[in-house]
Design a protein around this motif. Structure first.
Motif, PDB file in Angstrom:
ATOM      1  N   LEU A 132      38.060  36.624   3.681  1.00 39.89           N
ATOM      2  CA  LEU A 132      38.696  37.880   4.086  1.00 39.89           C
ATOM      3  C   LEU A 132      37.863  39.076   3.640  1.00 39.89           C
ATOM      4  N   GLY A 133      37.866  40.143   4.432  1.00 44.36           N
ATOM      5  CA  GLY A 133      37.177  41.351   4.000  1.00 44.36           C
ATOM      6  C   GLY A 133      37.109  42.385   5.124  1.00 44.36           C
ATOM      7  N   ALA A 134      36.629  43.556   4.833  1.00 44.67           N
ATOM      8  CA  ALA A 134      36.485  44.029   3.462  1.00 44.67           C
ATOM      9  C   ALA A 134      37.872  44.378   2.914  1.00 44.67           C
ATOM     10  N   MET A 135      38.065  44.073   1.626  1.00 43.46           N
ATOM     11  CA  MET A 135      39.353  44.355   1.009  1.00 43.46           C
ATOM     12  C   MET A 135      39.583  45.867   0.949  1.00 43.46           C
ATOM     13  N   PRO A 136      40.794  46.324   1.253  1.00 40.32           N
ATOM     14  CA  PRO A 136      41.063  47.763   1.211  1.00 40.32           C
ATOM     15  C   PRO A 136      40.927  48.307  -0.211  1.00 40.32           C
ATOM     16  N   ASP A 137      40.587  49.592  -0.306  1.00 39.61           N
ATOM     17  CA  ASP A 137      40.452  50.219  -1.617  1.00 39.61           C
ATOM     18  C   ASP A 137      41.538  51.254  -1.872  1.00 39.61           C
ATOM     19  N   ASP A 138      42.577  51.277  -0.996  1.00 44.04           N
ATOM     20  CA  ASP A 138      43.661  52.238  -1.168  1.00 44.04           C
ATOM     21  C   ASP A 138      44.990  51.562  -1.512  1.00 44.04           C
ATOM     22  N   THR A 139      44.936  50.312  -1.951  1.00 44.79           N
ATOM     23  CA  THR A 139      46.141  49.611  -2.399  1.00 44.79           C
ATOM     24  C   THR A 139      45.761  48.596  -3.461  1.00 44.79           C
ATOM     25  N   ASP A 140      46.729  48.236  -4.294  1.00 40.68           N
ATOM     26  CA  ASP A 140      46.444  47.262  -5.351  1.00 40.68           C
ATOM     27  C   ASP A 140      47.064  45.899  -5.061  1.00 40.68           C
ATOM     28  N   LYS A 141      47.628  45.719  -3.847  1.00 38.10           N
ATOM     29  CA  LYS A 141      48.225  44.422  -3.529  1.00 38.10           C
ATOM     30  C   LYS A 141      48.325  44.219  -2.020  1.00 38.10           C
ATOM     31  N   LEU A 142      48.060  42.992  -1.588  1.00 36.73           N
ATOM     32  CA  LEU A 142      48.283  42.592  -0.201  1.00 36.73           C
ATOM     33  C   LEU A 142      49.320  41.474  -0.196  1.00 36.73           C
ATOM     34  N   THR A 143      50.280  41.578   0.712  1.00 31.37           N
ATOM     35  CA  THR A 143      51.338  40.574   0.807  1.00 31.37           C
ATOM     36  C   THR A 143      51.214  39.827   2.132  1.00 31.37           C
ATOM     37  N   PHE A 144      51.277  38.500   2.064  1.00 25.41           N
ATOM     38  CA  PHE A 144      51.142  37.646   3.247  1.00 25.41           C
ATOM     39  C   PHE A 144      52.425  36.835   3.423  1.00 25.41           C
ATOM     40  N   LYS A 145      53.224  37.181   4.399  1.00 23.51           N
ATOM     41  CA  LYS A 145      54.448  36.427   4.642  1.00 23.51           C
ATOM     42  C   LYS A 145      54.099  35.096   5.310  1.00 23.51           C
ATOM     43  N   ALA A 146      54.713  34.006   4.810  1.00 28.00           N
ATOM     44  CA  ALA A 146      54.332  32.666   5.257  1.00 28.00           C
ATOM     45  C   ALA A 146      55.545  31.860   5.712  1.00 28.00           C
ATOM     46  N   LEU A 147      55.302  30.982   6.685  1.00 30.72           N
ATOM     47  CA  LEU A 147      56.318  30.051   7.162  1.00 30.72           C
ATOM     48  C   LEU A 147      55.754  28.639   7.050  1.00 30.72           C
ATOM     49  N   GLN A 148      56.503  27.761   6.394  1.00 24.32           N
ATOM     50  CA  GLN A 148      56.100  26.375   6.171  1.00 24.32           C
ATOM     51  C   GLN A 148      57.043  25.458   6.955  1.00 24.32           C
ATOM     52  N   THR A 149      56.464  24.685   7.875  1.00 24.82           N
ATOM     53  CA  THR A 149      57.277  23.833   8.745  1.00 24.82           C
ATOM     54  C   THR A 149      57.108  22.361   8.375  1.00 24.82           C
ATOM     55  N   TYR A 150      58.246  21.641   8.305  1.00 21.53           N
ATOM     56  CA  TYR A 150      58.257  20.212   7.978  1.00 21.53           C
ATOM     57  C   TYR A 150      58.442  19.383   9.239  1.00 21.53           C
ATOM     58  N   ASP A 151      58.081  18.111   9.146  1.00 19.25           N
ATOM     59  CA  ASP A 151      58.165  17.241  10.322  1.00 19.25           C
ATOM     60  C   ASP A 151      59.602  16.877  10.698  1.00 19.25           C
ATOM     61  N   ASN A 152      60.581  17.248   9.857  1.00 13.71           N
ATOM     62  CA  ASN A 152      61.989  17.032  10.226  1.00 13.71           C
ATOM     63  C   ASN A 152      62.599  18.279  10.869  1.00 13.71           C
ATOM     64  N   GLY A 153      61.756  19.299  11.105  1.00 18.30           N
ATOM     65  CA  GLY A 153      62.227  20.518  11.763  1.00 18.30           C
ATOM     66  C   GLY A 153      62.583  21.648  10.813  1.00 18.30           C
ATOM     67  N   ASP A 154      62.673  21.375   9.524  1.00 18.74           N
ATOM     68  CA  ASP A 154      63.003  22.435   8.563  1.00 18.74           C
ATOM     69  C   ASP A 154      61.863  23.451   8.469  1.00 18.74           C
ATOM     70  N   VAL A 155      62.228  24.715   8.338  1.00 17.55           N
ATOM     71  CA  VAL A 155      61.248  25.793   8.178  1.00 17.55           C
ATOM     72  C   VAL A 155      61.605  26.592   6.928  1.00 17.55           C
ATOM     73  N   VAL A 156      60.665  26.680   5.999  1.00 19.95           N
ATOM     74  CA  VAL A 156      60.870  27.467   4.784  1.00 19.95           C
ATOM     75  C   VAL A 156      60.141  28.791   4.978  1.00 19.95           C
ATOM     76  N   ARG A 157      60.892  29.894   4.826  1.00 19.82           N
ATOM     77  CA  ARG A 157      60.343  31.235   5.071  1.00 19.82           C
ATOM     78  C   ARG A 157      59.993  31.900   3.729  1.00 19.82           C
ATOM     79  N   TRP A 158      58.715  31.942   3.440  1.00 19.96           N
ATOM     80  CA  TRP A 158      58.231  32.593   2.225  1.00 19.96           C
ATOM     81  C   TRP A 158      57.919  34.047   2.568  1.00 19.96           C
ATOM     82  N   ILE A 159      58.968  34.875   2.634  1.00 14.44           N
ATOM     83  CA  ILE A 159      58.794  36.235   3.145  1.00 14.44           C
ATOM     84  C   ILE A 159      59.377  37.316   2.235  1.00 14.44           C
ATOM     85  N   ASP A 160      60.021  36.925   1.147  1.00 15.87           N
ATOM     86  CA  ASP A 160      60.664  37.920   0.283  1.00 15.87           C
ATOM     87  C   ASP A 160      59.615  38.576  -0.633  1.00 15.87           C
TER      88      ASP A 160
END
Length: 243
Positions: A132-160
Motif C-alpha cells: 500500500l502507498g503512499a501512506m497519507p501524512d494528514d492522519t494517524d490511523k487508517l481503518t479497513f472494514k472487513a467481511l469474513q465469509t464461511y462456507d456455511n453461509g455465515d458472514v462476520v462483519r468486522w466493521i465497528d
C-alpha cells in the motif's frame, strides 16, 4: 477439610491463567493488520491476518474495504496459492496527487475468494498480503472494514470502529496506525546533500589545483626550451668564431 497453602496457590494460579486465556482469546480471533504500525508518506507491505473462529465451518472469502477519505494511489496484492484476488475502484471526489499526476479513482475494495478445495479451516489462520502507498501524512490511523465469509453461509462483519474512552467493540474493524517519519532521517538526508556538495567543491578545487600545476609546468617547459635554444645558438657562434 483444610486446604494447604500450596493448593491454594496452585488454584489461584490456574484461575489467573484461565482468566488471561479467556481475555486473550477474543483479541487473537480479531481480523488485524500486521504489522499494526507504519510510517506516514511511504509505501509499506502489510497483511490482513484472518483467524478462523468457527469450530465447524471454514473461511472461504475475505472482503477488505479501503478508506476513500484517505485514498491510496498504489494497491497491489501478493499472489496466494488457492485464492483469487479482485480489486474494485471508485471515483474520488477530489483527485489525488501522485508523482505529479492527478489520480481520479482509487482502489476501494479488495476481495479474496477461495478456489475449489481451498479454505481456512478451524484452528487455522491466513495472511492476505498487500503493498500500500503512499501512506497519507494528514492522519494517524487508517481503518479497513472487513467481511469474513464461511462456507456455511455465515458472514462476520468486522466493521465497528473503536472509540477513545470506550470498551473495544465486539467486532472491531482492523486498523493501521501511522507515525511520522523520524526527524533524523530528514537531517541525514540534508547532511548527505551537504557532504555531496562538499565533495563536489573538493573535486572542483582539486581540478583547479591540477590545472594550475599543469600551467606552471608548461611555462617552465617553455622557459627551459627557450634557454636551451639560446645556448645552442651561442655554441654555434663560438664554434664559428673559433674556425
Amino acid at each position: 477439610m483444610r486446604i494447604s497453602p500450596a493448593r491454594r496457590l496452585a488454584g489461584a494460579t490456574a484461575l489467573a491463567a484461565g482468566t488471561v486465556l479467556t481475555l486473550a482469546a477474543p483479541a487473537f480471533a480479531h481480523v488485524t493488520v500486521q504489522p499494526g504500525t507504519v510510517q506516514q508518506g511511504g509505501y509499506s507491505a502489510v497483511a490482513f491476518r484472518v483467524p478462523n473462529e468457527s469450530d465447524t465451518a471454514s473461511t472461504v472469502k475475505l472482503e477488505i474495504n479501503l478508506p476513500l477519505d484517505h485514498p491510496l494511489a498504489s494497491v497491489r496484492t501478493q499472489p496466494i496459492p488457492g485464492w483469487t484476488a479482485t480489486l474494485e475502484k471508485s471515483k474520488l471526489d477530489k483527485p489525488l496527487k501522485s508523482h505529479g499526476k492527478d489520480i481520479t479513482e482509487a482502489v476501494s475494495k479488495i476481495t479474496w475468494t477461495a478456489d475449489a478445495g481451498t479454505k481456512v479451516g478451524p484452528g487455522q489462520y491466513q495472511d492476505f498480503a498487500v503493498s500500500l502507498g503512499a501512506m497519507p501524512d494528514d492522519t494517524d490511523k487508517l481503518t479497513f472494514k472487513a467481511l469474513q465469509t464461511y462456507d456455511n453461509g455465515d458472514v462476520v462483519r468486522w466493521i465497528d470502529e473503536a472509540k477513545a474512552g470506550q470498551p473495544e467493540p465486539a467486532k472491531p474493524a482492523p486498523s493501521l496506525t501511522l507515525t511520522k517519519a523520524p526527524a533524523a532521517a530528514a537531517g541525514d538526508h540534508h547532511a548527505d546533500s551537504a557532504d555531496a556538495a562538499k565533495g563536489k567543491d573538493g573535486d572542483h578545487a582539486a581540478m583547479a589545483s591540477d590545472d594550475s600545476t599543469a600551467r606552471t609546468l608548461g611555462v617552465v617547459g617553455i622557459v627551459i626550451g627557450v634557454l636551451g635554444a639560446a645556448l645552442g645558438v651561442l655554441g654555434l657562434r663560438r664554434k664559428s668564431n673559433a674556425s
